[in-house]
Motif scaffolding. Structure first.
Motif, PDB file in Angstrom:
ATOM      1  N   VAL A 199      15.830   5.956  -7.534  1.00  0.00           N
ATOM      2  CA  VAL A 199      15.016   6.143  -6.335  1.00  0.00           C
ATOM      3  C   VAL A 199      15.808   5.657  -5.129  1.00  0.00           C
ATOM      4  N   PRO A 200      16.181   6.578  -4.227  1.00  0.00           N
ATOM      5  CA  PRO A 200      16.804   6.152  -2.974  1.00  0.00           C
ATOM      6  C   PRO A 200      15.735   6.047  -1.889  1.00  0.00           C
ATOM      7  N   GLU A 201      15.850   5.053  -1.034  1.00  0.00           N
ATOM      8  CA  GLU A 201      14.954   4.955   0.113  1.00  0.00           C
ATOM      9  C   GLU A 201      15.816   4.964   1.371  1.00  0.00           C
ATOM     10  N   VAL A 220       1.275   9.145  -6.274  1.00  0.00           N
ATOM     11  CA  VAL A 220       1.723  10.525  -6.097  1.00  0.00           C
ATOM     12  C   VAL A 220       2.630  10.957  -7.252  1.00  0.00           C
ATOM     13  N   ARG A 221       3.417  10.036  -7.764  1.00  0.00           N
ATOM     14  CA  ARG A 221       4.371  10.356  -8.839  1.00  0.00           C
ATOM     15  C   ARG A 221       3.812  10.045 -10.226  1.00  0.00           C
ATOM     16  N   PHE A 230       8.285  -3.948  -4.132  1.00  0.00           N
ATOM     17  CA  PHE A 230       7.128  -3.693  -4.983  1.00  0.00           C
ATOM     18  C   PHE A 230       7.445  -2.686  -6.080  1.00  0.00           C
ATOM     19  N   LEU A 231       8.189  -1.638  -5.752  1.00  0.00           N
ATOM     20  CA  LEU A 231       8.559  -0.664  -6.777  1.00  0.00           C
ATOM     21  C   LEU A 231       9.368  -1.338  -7.880  1.00  0.00           C
ATOM     22  N   TYR A 250       0.824  -1.211   0.000  1.00  0.00           N
ATOM     23  CA  TYR A 250       0.000   0.000   0.000  1.00  0.00           C
ATOM     24  C   TYR A 250       0.861   1.266   0.000  1.00  0.00           C
ATOM     25  N   LYS A 251       1.964   1.235   0.710  1.00  0.00           N
ATOM     26  CA  LYS A 251       2.872   2.384   0.719  1.00  0.00           C
ATOM     27  C   LYS A 251       3.499   2.589  -0.660  1.00  0.00           C
ATOM     28  N   ALA A 252       3.911   1.503  -1.293  1.00  0.00           N
ATOM     29  CA  ALA A 252       4.498   1.589  -2.633  1.00  0.00           C
ATOM     30  C   ALA A 252       3.462   2.093  -3.637  1.00  0.00           C
TER      31      ALA A 252
END
Length: 52
Positions: free
Chosen positions: A27-29, A18-19, A40-41, A10-12
């Protein structure tokens, strides 16, 4: 572990929503933990490069 993956999904999805329309190259996390959001991304081909 299953609950963590469900929450990460759900967060991904929120990140993708949003993007919408923007295709990042990298993409850095920060504080990625076990990398479940990046999992998931990566599955959804969100960006060519993902970093934890």
């Amino acid at each position: 572990m299953a609950w963590r993956m469900l929450g990460a999904k759900y967060k991904a999805q929120n990140i993708v929503d949003v993007r919408k329309g923007v295709k990042p190259k990298k993409v850095p996390e920060v504080s990625a933990g076990d990398g479940s959001i990046l999992h998931f991304l990566n599955e959804w081909h969100f960006a060519p490069e993902l970093y934890a």
